[in-house]
Motif scaffolding. Structure first.
Motif, PDB file in Angstrom:
ATOM      1  N   LEU A  66     -27.485   4.497   6.680  1.00 25.82           N
ATOM      2  CA  LEU A  66     -27.733   3.465   7.695  1.00 25.82           C
ATOM      3  C   LEU A  66     -28.212   2.158   7.053  1.00 25.82           C
ATOM      4  N   CYS A  67     -28.997   2.265   5.996  1.00 27.58           N
ATOM      5  CA  CYS A  67     -29.442   1.063   5.280  1.00 27.58           C
ATOM      6  C   CYS A  67     -28.237   0.285   4.751  1.00 27.58           C
ATOM      7  N   LEU A  68     -27.265   1.006   4.228  1.00 26.50           N
ATOM      8  CA  LEU A  68     -26.062   0.356   3.709  1.00 26.50           C
ATOM      9  C   LEU A  68     -25.274  -0.323   4.825  1.00 26.50           C
ATOM     10  N   TRP A  69     -25.215   0.305   5.992  1.00 29.33           N
ATOM     11  CA  TRP A  69     -24.528  -0.301   7.133  1.00 29.33           C
ATOM     12  C   TRP A  69     -25.246  -1.559   7.601  1.00 29.33           C
ATOM     13  N   GLU A  70     -26.560  -1.579   7.501  1.00 31.05           N
ATOM     14  CA  GLU A  70     -27.339  -2.738   7.959  1.00 31.05           C
ATOM     15  C   GLU A  70     -27.070  -3.978   7.115  1.00 31.05           C
ATOM     16  N   ARG A  71     -26.494  -3.835   5.952  1.00 27.37           N
ATOM     17  CA  ARG A  71     -26.190  -4.984   5.089  1.00 27.37           C
ATOM     18  C   ARG A  71     -24.916  -5.712   5.517  1.00 27.37           C
ATOM     19  N   TRP A  72     -24.007  -5.021   6.189  1.00 21.02           N
ATOM     20  CA  TRP A  72     -22.712  -5.628   6.525  1.00 21.02           C
ATOM     21  C   TRP A  72     -22.819  -6.852   7.429  1.00 21.02           C
ATOM     22  N   PRO A  73     -23.618  -6.841   8.476  1.00 15.16           N
ATOM     23  CA  PRO A  73     -23.717  -8.075   9.274  1.00 15.16           C
ATOM     24  C   PRO A  73     -24.191  -9.273   8.453  1.00 15.16           C
ATOM     25  N   TRP A  74     -25.088  -9.044   7.511  1.00 13.58           N
ATOM     26  CA  TRP A  74     -25.572 -10.145   6.681  1.00 13.58           C
ATOM     27  C   TRP A  74     -24.471 -10.683   5.783  1.00 13.58           C
ATOM     28  N   ARG A  75     -23.606  -9.801   5.309  1.00 15.22           N
ATOM     29  CA  ARG A  75     -22.466 -10.271   4.513  1.00 15.22           C
ATOM     30  C   ARG A  75     -21.560 -11.153   5.362  1.00 15.22           C
ATOM     31  N   GLY A  76     -21.378 -10.765   6.621  1.00 14.24           N
ATOM     32  CA  GLY A  76     -20.583 -11.589   7.536  1.00 14.24           C
ATOM     33  C   GLY A  76     -21.234 -12.933   7.801  1.00 14.24           C
ATOM     34  N   VAL A  77     -22.541 -12.938   8.011  1.00 14.60           N
ATOM     35  CA  VAL A  77     -23.268 -14.193   8.234  1.00 14.60           C
ATOM     36  C   VAL A  77     -23.139 -15.091   7.008  1.00 14.60           C
ATOM     37  N   LEU A  78     -23.239 -14.524   5.832  1.00 13.24           N
ATOM     38  CA  LEU A  78     -23.087 -15.280   4.591  1.00 13.24           C
ATOM     39  C   LEU A  78     -21.710 -15.924   4.526  1.00 13.24           C
ATOM     40  N   ALA A  79     -20.669 -15.163   4.820  1.00 18.92           N
ATOM     41  CA  ALA A  79     -19.303 -15.684   4.763  1.00 18.92           C
ATOM     42  C   ALA A  79     -19.079 -16.777   5.807  1.00 18.92           C
ATOM     43  N   VAL A  80     -19.512 -16.537   7.036  1.00 20.67           N
ATOM     44  CA  VAL A  80     -19.323 -17.526   8.103  1.00 20.67           C
ATOM     45  C   VAL A  80     -20.092 -18.804   7.773  1.00 20.67           C
ATOM     46  N   GLY A  81     -21.328 -18.656   7.321  1.00 17.93           N
ATOM     47  CA  GLY A  81     -22.127 -19.836   6.970  1.00 17.93           C
ATOM     48  C   GLY A  81     -21.508 -20.636   5.842  1.00 17.93           C
ATOM     49  N   ALA A  82     -20.977 -19.941   4.839  1.00 19.52           N
ATOM     50  CA  ALA A  82     -20.357 -20.632   3.707  1.00 19.52           C
ATOM     51  C   ALA A  82     -19.108 -21.390   4.149  1.00 19.52           C
ATOM     52  N   VAL A  83     -18.305 -20.774   4.992  1.00 21.23           N
ATOM     53  CA  VAL A  83     -17.097 -21.446   5.486  1.00 21.23           C
ATOM     54  C   VAL A  83     -17.470 -22.612   6.394  1.00 21.23           C
ATOM     55  N   ALA A  84     -18.429 -22.395   7.284  1.00 19.36           N
ATOM     56  CA  ALA A  84     -18.831 -23.437   8.238  1.00 19.36           C
ATOM     57  C   ALA A  84     -19.370 -24.674   7.532  1.00 19.36           C
ATOM     58  N   ALA A  85     -19.980 -24.499   6.386  1.00 18.64           N
ATOM     59  CA  ALA A  85     -20.545 -25.634   5.653  1.00 18.64           C
ATOM     60  C   ALA A  85     -19.471 -26.611   5.198  1.00 18.64           C
ATOM     61  N   PHE A  86     -18.252 -26.144   5.063  1.00 19.63           N
ATOM     62  CA  PHE A  86     -17.179 -27.006   4.565  1.00 19.63           C
ATOM     63  C   PHE A  86     -16.190 -27.431   5.646  1.00 19.63           C
ATOM     64  N   LEU A  87     -16.381 -26.971   6.853  1.00 18.20           N
ATOM     65  CA  LEU A  87     -15.501 -27.348   7.955  1.00 18.20           C
ATOM     66  C   LEU A  87     -15.964 -28.663   8.576  1.00 18.20           C
ATOM     67  N   PRO A  88     -15.065 -29.353   9.268  1.00 18.09           N
ATOM     68  CA  PRO A  88     -15.518 -30.509  10.039  1.00 18.09           C
ATOM     69  C   PRO A  88     -16.589 -30.068  11.043  1.00 18.09           C
TER      70      PRO A  88
END
Length: 165
Positions: free
Chosen positions: A33-55
């Motif tokens: 379950l601890c390993l599963w709890e990391r996946w949303p944070w990986r998604g947040v990291l990816a979305v935040g990184a992409v959003a930083a470069f979008l208009p």
């Protein structure tokens, strides 16, 4: 908007960094379950990184994708917390019993994991004397980040309306 995107990246890096530090520096093995709890944070990291470069307009819309990811993280924390407190059994079969297969003793020994997995109902306490598990701290942190995200996005929307009216 870019500041909020960077905040989301940093928040995700902090959550994943604490998990990495706990596992690799403190030597505390995570459960399934601890390993599963990391996946949303990986998604947040990816979305935040992409959003930083979008208009700005598209970046703001992309950042809204962080909200369901954070809600999923909170949900996983609630599920894991309930398992730790004995309210319900873990929904993951890996939390219940080791997966050992084979007909002979040698085959069974060969199929055993090198490191024993941590049971999902065994909480990890990082702060001595504070009976709040890492799971609960992660859920509270995800809730805090979610509130900050929503307040910031609504504030930006309100400012945008004020400027254009």
């Amino acid at each position: 908007m870019r500041q909020l995107a960077v905040f989301m990246v940093l928040a995700a890096c902090a959550a994943l960094g604490v998990a990495w530090w706990t596992e690799h520096e403190l030597g505390i093995m995570p459960c399934e379950l601890c390993l599963w709890e990391r996946w949303p944070w990986r998604g947040v990291l990816a979305v935040g990184a992409v959003a930083a470069f979008l208009p700005v307009r598209w970046g703001r819309r992309a950042l809204w994708l962080c909200a369901p990811l954070l809600v999923a993280g909170i949900g996983l924390s609630i599920c894991h917390g309930g398992v730790e407190w004995g309210w319900w059994p873990s929904p993951l079969p890996a939390c219940h019993a080791p997966h050992i297969s084979g007909q002979t003793l040698a085959e069974r020994l060969a199929s055993m994991p090198l490191l024993p997995s941590k049971p999902c109902d065994a909480p990890t306490y990082l702060i001595p004397g504070l009976p709040v598990s890492m799971t609960v701290m992660g859920g509270v942190y995800a809730l805090f980040v979610l509130v900050m995200l929503i307040l910031s996005l609504y504030r930006q929307q309100k400012e945008k309306r004020r400027i254009f009216h």
